[in-house]
Design a protein around this motif. Structure first.
Motif, PDB file in Angstrom:
ATOM      1  N   THR A 104      56.702  22.183 -24.176  1.00 21.03           N
ATOM      2  CA  THR A 104      58.038  22.601 -24.653  1.00 21.03           C
ATOM      3  C   THR A 104      58.958  22.205 -23.428  1.00 21.03           C
ATOM      4  OG1 THR A 104      57.328  24.452 -25.863  1.00 21.03           O
ATOM      5  CG2 THR A 104      59.570  24.458 -25.328  1.00 21.03           C
ATOM      6  N   GLN A 111      49.850  14.972 -24.164  1.00 25.10           N
ATOM      7  CA  GLN A 111      49.890  16.219 -24.042  1.00 25.10           C
ATOM      8  C   GLN A 111      50.965  16.924 -24.572  1.00 25.10           C
ATOM      9  OE1 GLN A 111      49.827  17.521 -19.733  1.00 25.10           O
ATOM     10  NE2 GLN A 111      50.617  19.381 -20.111  1.00 25.10           N
ATOM     11  N   SER A 112      51.111  18.095 -25.206  1.00 24.44           N
ATOM     12  CA  SER A 112      52.183  18.758 -25.919  1.00 24.44           C
ATOM     13  C   SER A 112      53.003  19.719 -24.931  1.00 24.44           C
ATOM     14  CB  SER A 112      51.780  19.148 -27.376  1.00 24.44           C
ATOM     15  OG  SER A 112      51.397  18.136 -28.143  1.00 24.44           O
ATOM     16  N   PHE A 144      59.065  11.407 -23.314  1.00 27.48           N
ATOM     17  CA  PHE A 144      58.564  12.407 -24.173  1.00 27.48           C
ATOM     18  C   PHE A 144      58.981  11.921 -25.656  1.00 27.48           C
ATOM     19  CE2 PHE A 144      59.286  15.078 -20.424  1.00 27.48           C
ATOM     20  CZ  PHE A 144      58.024  15.359 -20.190  1.00 27.48           C
ATOM     21  N   GLN A 160      54.552  10.714 -23.740  1.00 25.14           N
ATOM     22  CA  GLN A 160      54.315   9.523 -24.494  1.00 25.14           C
ATOM     23  C   GLN A 160      53.885   8.296 -23.403  1.00 25.14           C
ATOM     24  OE1 GLN A 160      57.757   7.093 -26.091  1.00 25.14           O
ATOM     25  NE2 GLN A 160      56.244   7.021 -28.163  1.00 25.14           N
ATOM     26  N   THR A 214      59.754  20.864 -28.740  1.00 25.41           N
ATOM     27  CA  THR A 214      58.422  20.663 -28.677  1.00 25.41           C
ATOM     28  C   THR A 214      58.468  19.210 -28.603  1.00 25.41           C
ATOM     29  OG1 THR A 214      57.918  22.449 -30.139  1.00 25.41           O
ATOM     30  CG2 THR A 214      56.149  20.825 -29.965  1.00 25.41           C
ATOM     31  N   VAL A 215      57.648  18.594 -27.679  1.00 28.63           N
ATOM     32  CA  VAL A 215      57.562  17.241 -27.518  1.00 28.63           C
ATOM     33  C   VAL A 215      56.195  16.873 -27.147  1.00 28.63           C
ATOM     34  CG1 VAL A 215      60.087  16.830 -26.523  1.00 28.63           C
ATOM     35  CG2 VAL A 215      57.949  17.199 -24.979  1.00 28.63           C
ATOM     36  N   THR A 216      55.811  15.438 -26.974  1.00 26.18           N
ATOM     37  CA  THR A 216      54.518  14.872 -26.714  1.00 26.18           C
ATOM     38  C   THR A 216      54.906  13.912 -25.707  1.00 26.18           C
ATOM     39  OG1 THR A 216      53.792  15.276 -28.823  1.00 26.18           O
ATOM     40  CG2 THR A 216      52.431  13.826 -27.364  1.00 26.18           C
TER      41      THR A 216
END
Length: 354
Positions: A340, A337-338, A315, A302, A298-300
């Motif tokens: 996978t 935004q998040s 990310f 950046q 799980t990432v956001t």
């Protein structure tokens, strides 16, 4: 490609080069360059690649070990007695001589008569795409054309080994791509043994049959461009050949040649590369990360950067940042935004924990 009858292999047996009392430039390297291949010595400044090239040329002498060109031990031979030619970074053209005179210069010391010297020079210019440029001065040529004159001057001597020392570093990006393709085409068409030095990873990947990655006066890894890109032996090679995300992970199980790893709760299997259970690192190319995968990390988002032909993303993950690229420029991800991120089946490589 047929191998040129004069093309010769180059062999280093336990070669060391020391300057002064204790500056080790090359440390006990063993290397075999096959006849008719283009082999690139690649590495950062100070790694020993240029010293290695100069020892082949006879411009530096080995402190220990032996160097063979073909069947001849050339370890103690001066540069003038070795059948090699070198193309320098600076071109080293004579500004007061015409292009034809520059190309023919070395032939004047090789026992050829005037007629054969001219014929060879004309043929050399034709080989590098400069037919009809013989009467011009170097100053009347572009940088790329001057570099091709330097290549022609080396080619007409028909050496056993042709050496290139950072030949494209003075050219702009577009010219570098064009000239490297020309050098590769000439090498393949003529079946030449070429040893090529660069610090530019993309250049090395583009022109080489084999790459010798050098680090700290030694050899870190030898392999084809794809071998080095897809299966780096350690973190330095992974980081130096292209870009790579280096991720800390835990090997939780090993069965045969397959390892099961845990990355922040994400379980993945891949080749073990001889490693056993315990801490390790994973090298993942930016192109081997799968966005919006059904399972993964799980990432956001950046950072999202549009660079024309692709999007570049940074990310934020639990363990740090990941860099990835996408050719989907029409529907870019948004900052914040998040999603996978999954791992491609091919590409991620386990490395020992440092």
């Amino acid at each position: 490609m047929s191998i040129n009858s004069k093309a010769a292999p180059v062999v280093f047996n336990n070669v060391t080069k020391v300057y002064g009392k204790d500056v080790v430039a090359v440390d006990n390297i063993n290397l075999k360059i096959e006849a008719g291949k283009l082999v690139t010595l690649l590495g950062p400044s100070g790694c020993g690649k240029t010293t290695t090239l100069r020892m082949i040329a006879g411009l530096e002498m080995a402190t220990k070990g032996s160097i063979f060109i073909g069947d001849s031990d050339v370890t103690l031979l001066p540069a003038t007695d070795r059948d090699v030619s070198m193309v320098f970074q600076s071109y080293a053209l004579f500004p007061h001589m015409s292009v034809m005179e520059n190309v023919a210069y070395g032939l004047g010391f090789s026992g050829f008569d005037k007629s054969e010297t001219k014929d060879r020079a004309v043929q050399g210019l034709d080989l590098v795409g400069l037919k009809g440029y013989g009467d011009r001065l170097p100053s009347e040529l572009s940088g790329g054309q001057q570099q091709r004159v330097a290549v022609a001057r080396a080619l007409v001597l028909e050496p056993q080994v042709l050496l290139f020392d950072e030949p494209l570093s003075n050219l702009d990006a577009k010219l570098r791509r064009q000239v490297r393709e020309e050098i590769r085409e000439i090498q393949q068409n003529l079946g030449l043994t070429v040893v090529y030095v660069t610090h530019d990873q993309e250049e090395a990947l583009a022109v080489s049959d084999e790459i010798v990655v050098m680090y700290n006066a030694g050899i870190a890894q030898i392999g084809s461009p794809r071998d080095l890109y897809d299966a780096p032996a350690d973190r330095f090679v992974a980081d130096f050949i292209g870009e790579a995300n280096i991720i800390s992970c835990e090997i939780v199980a090993v069965s045969g040649d397959t390892a099961t790893i845990n990355i922040a709760g994400f379980i993945h299997t891949l080749p073990s590369h001889g490693l056993s259970v315990g801490p390790a690192q994973l090298a993942v190319r930016p192109t081997r990360l799968i966005m919006n995968a059904p399972s993964g990390i799980t990432v956001t988002v950046q950072k999202a950067t549009y660079v024309g032909s692709r999007m570049e993303y940074t990310f934020k993950a639990e363990f740090g940042t990941l860099f990835s690229v996408s050719e989907n420029v029409d529907e870019p991800l948004k900052v914040g935004q998040s999603l996978t991120i999954g791992l491609d089946k091919i590409g991620p490589v386990l490395l020992p924990k440092i």
